[in-house]
Motif scaffolding. Sequence first.
Motif, PDB file in Angstrom:
ATOM      1  N   VAL A 153      53.715  41.218  44.060  1.00 41.02           N
ATOM      2  CA  VAL A 153      53.055  40.572  42.924  1.00 41.02           C
ATOM      3  C   VAL A 153      51.617  40.215  43.269  1.00 41.02           C
ATOM      4  O   VAL A 153      50.688  40.476  42.498  1.00 41.02           O
ATOM      5  CB  VAL A 153      53.844  39.319  42.490  1.00 41.02           C
ATOM      6  CG1 VAL A 153      53.039  38.502  41.486  1.00 41.02           C
ATOM      7  CG2 VAL A 153      55.171  39.720  41.888  1.00 41.02           C
ATOM      8  N   PHE A 154      51.427  39.612  44.449  1.00 36.36           N
ATOM      9  CA  PHE A 154      50.071  39.265  44.852  1.00 36.36           C
ATOM     10  C   PHE A 154      49.211  40.516  44.973  1.00 36.36           C
ATOM     11  O   PHE A 154      48.043  40.524  44.577  1.00 36.36           O
ATOM     12  CB  PHE A 154      50.094  38.516  46.184  1.00 36.36           C
ATOM     13  CG  PHE A 154      50.600  37.110  46.082  1.00 36.36           C
ATOM     14  CD1 PHE A 154      50.804  36.516  44.848  1.00 36.36           C
ATOM     15  CD2 PHE A 154      50.867  36.375  47.208  1.00 36.36           C
ATOM     16  CE1 PHE A 154      51.276  35.223  44.735  1.00 36.36           C
ATOM     17  CE2 PHE A 154      51.340  35.070  47.122  1.00 36.36           C
ATOM     18  CZ  PHE A 154      51.545  34.494  45.878  1.00 36.36           C
ATOM     19  N   GLY A 155      49.778  41.585  45.545  1.00 32.86           N
ATOM     20  CA  GLY A 155      49.012  42.811  45.712  1.00 32.86           C
ATOM     21  C   GLY A 155      48.592  43.403  44.389  1.00 32.86           C
ATOM     22  O   GLY A 155      47.426  43.776  44.198  1.00 32.86           O
ATOM     23  N   ALA A 156      49.532  43.499  43.433  1.00 25.72           N
ATOM     24  CA  ALA A 156      49.216  44.095  42.136  1.00 25.72           C
ATOM     25  C   ALA A 156      48.170  43.273  41.393  1.00 25.72           C
ATOM     26  O   ALA A 156      47.201  43.820  40.846  1.00 25.72           O
ATOM     27  CB  ALA A 156      50.485  44.224  41.303  1.00 25.72           C
ATOM     28  N   ASN A 157      48.354  41.965  41.362  1.00 25.62           N
ATOM     29  CA  ASN A 157      47.400  41.119  40.646  1.00 25.62           C
ATOM     30  C   ASN A 157      46.038  41.119  41.309  1.00 25.62           C
ATOM     31  O   ASN A 157      45.002  41.137  40.629  1.00 25.62           O
ATOM     32  CB  ASN A 157      47.939  39.690  40.542  1.00 25.62           C
ATOM     33  CG  ASN A 157      48.920  39.531  39.407  1.00 25.62           C
ATOM     34  OD1 ASN A 157      48.544  39.356  38.266  1.00 25.62           O
ATOM     35  ND2 ASN A 157      50.198  39.600  39.730  1.00 25.62           N
ATOM     36  N   ASP A 158      46.022  41.108  42.636  1.00 23.13           N
ATOM     37  CA  ASP A 158      44.748  41.139  43.338  1.00 23.13           C
ATOM     38  C   ASP A 158      44.024  42.452  43.073  1.00 23.13           C
ATOM     39  O   ASP A 158      42.806  42.496  42.863  1.00 23.13           O
ATOM     40  CB  ASP A 158      44.977  40.944  44.840  1.00 23.13           C
ATOM     41  CG  ASP A 158      43.698  40.509  45.544  1.00 23.13           C
ATOM     42  OD1 ASP A 158      42.711  40.206  44.866  1.00 23.13           O
ATOM     43  OD2 ASP A 158      43.705  40.468  46.784  1.00 23.13           O
ATOM     44  N   GLY A 159      44.779  43.559  43.077  1.00 25.86           N
ATOM     45  CA  GLY A 159      44.165  44.840  42.790  1.00 25.86           C
ATOM     46  C   GLY A 159      43.610  44.911  41.382  1.00 25.86           C
ATOM     47  O   GLY A 159      42.495  45.396  41.151  1.00 25.86           O
ATOM     48  N   LEU A 160      44.373  44.406  40.410  1.00 26.07           N
ATOM     49  CA  LEU A 160      43.915  44.418  39.027  1.00 26.07           C
ATOM     50  C   LEU A 160      42.635  43.599  38.855  1.00 26.07           C
ATOM     51  O   LEU A 160      41.641  44.070  38.299  1.00 26.07           O
ATOM     52  CB  LEU A 160      45.010  43.859  38.112  1.00 26.07           C
ATOM     53  CG  LEU A 160      46.226  44.746  37.857  1.00 26.07           C
ATOM     54  CD1 LEU A 160      47.359  43.926  37.254  1.00 26.07           C
ATOM     55  CD2 LEU A 160      45.857  45.896  36.932  1.00 26.07           C
ATOM     56  N   VAL A 161      42.687  42.365  39.336  1.00 33.28           N
ATOM     57  CA  VAL A 161      41.583  41.438  39.082  1.00 33.28           C
ATOM     58  C   VAL A 161      40.349  41.791  39.900  1.00 33.28           C
ATOM     59  O   VAL A 161      39.232  41.859  39.382  1.00 33.28           O
ATOM     60  CB  VAL A 161      42.028  39.987  39.353  1.00 33.28           C
ATOM     61  CG1 VAL A 161      40.844  39.029  39.196  1.00 33.28           C
ATOM     62  CG2 VAL A 161      43.152  39.605  38.414  1.00 33.28           C
ATOM     63  N   SER A 162      40.539  42.019  41.205  1.00 33.00           N
ATOM     64  CA  SER A 162      39.369  42.243  42.063  1.00 33.00           C
ATOM     65  C   SER A 162      38.652  43.547  41.712  1.00 33.00           C
ATOM     66  O   SER A 162      37.420  43.592  41.662  1.00 33.00           O
ATOM     67  CB  SER A 162      39.796  42.249  43.535  1.00 33.00           C
ATOM     68  OG  SER A 162      40.658  43.339  43.814  1.00 33.00           O
ATOM     69  N   ASN A 163      39.418  44.603  41.430  1.00 31.87           N
ATOM     70  CA  ASN A 163      38.738  45.864  41.127  1.00 31.87           C
ATOM     71  C   ASN A 163      38.135  45.863  39.728  1.00 31.87           C
ATOM     72  O   ASN A 163      37.096  46.482  39.486  1.00 31.87           O
ATOM     73  CB  ASN A 163      39.688  47.048  41.304  1.00 31.87           C
ATOM     74  CG  ASN A 163      39.064  48.146  42.140  1.00 31.87           C
ATOM     75  OD1 ASN A 163      38.225  47.886  43.002  1.00 31.87           O
ATOM     76  ND2 ASN A 163      39.444  49.392  41.900  1.00 31.87           N
ATOM     77  N   LEU A 164      38.782  45.168  38.783  1.00 29.78           N
ATOM     78  CA  LEU A 164      38.161  45.038  37.462  1.00 29.78           C
ATOM     79  C   LEU A 164      36.856  44.261  37.579  1.00 29.78           C
ATOM     80  O   LEU A 164      35.842  44.627  36.966  1.00 29.78           O
ATOM     81  CB  LEU A 164      39.109  44.337  36.487  1.00 29.78           C
ATOM     82  CG  LEU A 164      38.523  44.085  35.093  1.00 29.78           C
ATOM     83  CD1 LEU A 164      38.225  45.410  34.391  1.00 29.78           C
ATOM     84  CD2 LEU A 164      39.475  43.239  34.249  1.00 29.78           C
ATOM     85  N   ALA A 165      36.892  43.174  38.358  1.00 32.36           N
ATOM     86  CA  ALA A 165      35.675  42.397  38.552  1.00 32.36           C
ATOM     87  C   ALA A 165      34.590  43.245  39.218  1.00 32.36           C
ATOM     88  O   ALA A 165      33.409  43.178  38.839  1.00 32.36           O
ATOM     89  CB  ALA A 165      35.983  41.162  39.404  1.00 32.36           C
ATOM     90  N   LEU A 166      34.985  44.057  40.199  1.00 28.19           N
ATOM     91  CA  LEU A 166      34.015  44.925  40.878  1.00 28.19           C
ATOM     92  C   LEU A 166      33.417  45.948  39.906  1.00 28.19           C
ATOM     93  O   LEU A 166      32.187  46.128  39.839  1.00 28.19           O
ATOM     94  CB  LEU A 166      34.704  45.643  42.041  1.00 28.19           C
ATOM     95  CG  LEU A 166      33.871  46.673  42.809  1.00 28.19           C
ATOM     96  CD1 LEU A 166      32.719  45.985  43.523  1.00 28.19           C
ATOM     97  CD2 LEU A 166      34.752  47.433  43.805  1.00 28.19           C
ATOM     98  N   VAL A 167      34.286  46.609  39.145  1.00 23.49           N
ATOM     99  CA  VAL A 167      33.823  47.635  38.209  1.00 23.49           C
ATOM    100  C   VAL A 167      32.923  47.033  37.137  1.00 23.49           C
ATOM    101  O   VAL A 167      31.860  47.586  36.797  1.00 23.49           O
ATOM    102  CB  VAL A 167      35.033  48.351  37.579  1.00 23.49           C
ATOM    103  CG1 VAL A 167      34.612  49.181  36.374  1.00 23.49           C
ATOM    104  CG2 VAL A 167      35.714  49.243  38.605  1.00 23.49           C
ATOM    105  N   MET A 168      33.317  45.879  36.596  1.00 25.67           N
ATOM    106  CA  MET A 168      32.513  45.264  35.541  1.00 25.67           C
ATOM    107  C   MET A 168      31.192  44.737  36.077  1.00 25.67           C
ATOM    108  O   MET A 168      30.142  44.848  35.428  1.00 25.67           O
ATOM    109  CB  MET A 168      33.307  44.137  34.880  1.00 25.67           C
ATOM    110  CG  MET A 168      34.470  44.629  34.042  1.00 25.67           C
ATOM    111  SD  MET A 168      35.279  43.298  33.136  1.00 25.67           S
ATOM    112  CE  MET A 168      33.989  42.843  31.983  1.00 25.67           C
ATOM    113  N   GLY A 169      31.238  44.146  37.271  1.00 25.45           N
ATOM    114  CA  GLY A 169      30.004  43.627  37.845  1.00 25.45           C
ATOM    115  C   GLY A 169      28.997  44.728  38.123  1.00 25.45           C
ATOM    116  O   GLY A 169      27.806  44.604  37.809  1.00 25.45           O
ATOM    117  N   ILE A 170      29.470  45.822  38.695  1.00 23.95           N
ATOM    118  CA  ILE A 170      28.572  46.947  38.992  1.00 23.95           C
ATOM    119  C   ILE A 170      28.148  47.641  37.702  1.00 23.95           C
ATOM    120  O   ILE A 170      26.989  48.028  37.519  1.00 23.95           O
ATOM    121  CB  ILE A 170      29.252  47.934  39.950  1.00 23.95           C
ATOM    122  CG1 ILE A 170      29.463  47.283  41.318  1.00 23.95           C
ATOM    123  CG2 ILE A 170      28.428  49.208  40.089  1.00 23.95           C
ATOM    124  CD1 ILE A 170      30.188  48.149  42.309  1.00 23.95           C
ATOM    125  N   GLY A 171      29.104  47.794  36.769  1.00 22.88           N
ATOM    126  CA  GLY A 171      28.783  48.459  35.519  1.00 22.88           C
ATOM    127  C   GLY A 171      27.718  47.720  34.728  1.00 22.88           C
ATOM    128  O   GLY A 171      26.888  48.342  34.050  1.00 22.88           O
TER     129      GLY A 171
END
Length: 374
Positions: A153-171
């Motif tokens: 659960v921690f892995g899935a949520n961390d992957g969802l949130v951290s990579n979305l934040a990364l993609v949106m921040g860079i985008g």
Amino acid sequence: MNTHPEAERSPQPRPPSSSDLKRWRQYLADERAEADTYRYLAERRDGEERDILLALAEAEGRHEAHWRELLGEEANRRTRASLRNRLLGFLARRFGSVFVLALAQRAEGRSPYAQDPNATSAMAADEQIHEEVVRGLATRGRNRLSGNFRAAVFGANDGLVSNLALVMGIGATGVSSGFILFSGLAGLLAGALSMGAGEYVSVRSQRELLEASRPTQITLAAAKSLDIDANELVLVYRARGMSPEAAEHRAAERMGLYSCDCDPSFSLNPEAAVEGVDEHETVGTGIGAATSSFCFFASGAIIPVLPYIFGLTGLTAVIMSCVLVGLALLITGGVVGLLSGASPLKRGLRQLAIGLGAAGATYLLGMLFGTGVA
């Protein structure tokens, strides 16, 4: 003595209305379905758990008999069980997992019998007890999967949130879609490796701490050779949290001085783990937690990148990433809520708010330091 004829008649019960009969038939159908669910679950288990589930099915059968008696010939009119109970039966036949027990726990907790005048007080009490019984069975399953499940659960949520934040921040900085895609995939790999390694170290360390803290059985071997007048065995039991009186009683038992127990409460075994709970099983294994964390982080982190993989660009890709991640957060939050016996919707909305809130913050920072969405 003359008595008025009307006074001798006992009041006749009101004949059931059509709404009463409909409600009773629904109760009857649901009791049948619940009994079947417990039988399906029992088929996938053995020993004590199987016996408990069959006893629950038998209790639901007693409730079924009550509604049959009230309905009379109306009991022969078939009524479909509620959608919830039909779903429970389907899942129990196919899977029989802790998820089904968690759903059954919630179903037992929503029994209407306490407010229904046609249900006996014993039936209402049964349903309350059934909820606790199913809670106990579900807890066993939660303990068996909690270690690796926590990592997943921690892995899935961390992957969802951290990579979305990364993609949106860079985008938001206005860089090309190719650069965003590369950054998202790099974030996926780096995060998955970091999560896997971190979980392995965390779980291994926790298991080692548990092993170091678990009492040994050295007292059994050394007790007979200890000095009775300077009994240091008492200190062992006091250090483990026993009162002085209980520690002295247990030490005397270990040294063979008591042939019987005058106070059974002094003879509780402090070395034994809590009945039915294995701390190591609850924590999970290092390899299992690392693998779960790596795989689920990667599966979560790939979702924000999917729009860019399929060629979307600019604001459209950002919106699609948010939508896909939002759906995934609702699902993971709902699963956690289901297993914990809480409301899946509330847990899902909580996960959604946290995830999109973090991603929105990085998007604003990207706009602040960049030139806008490409």
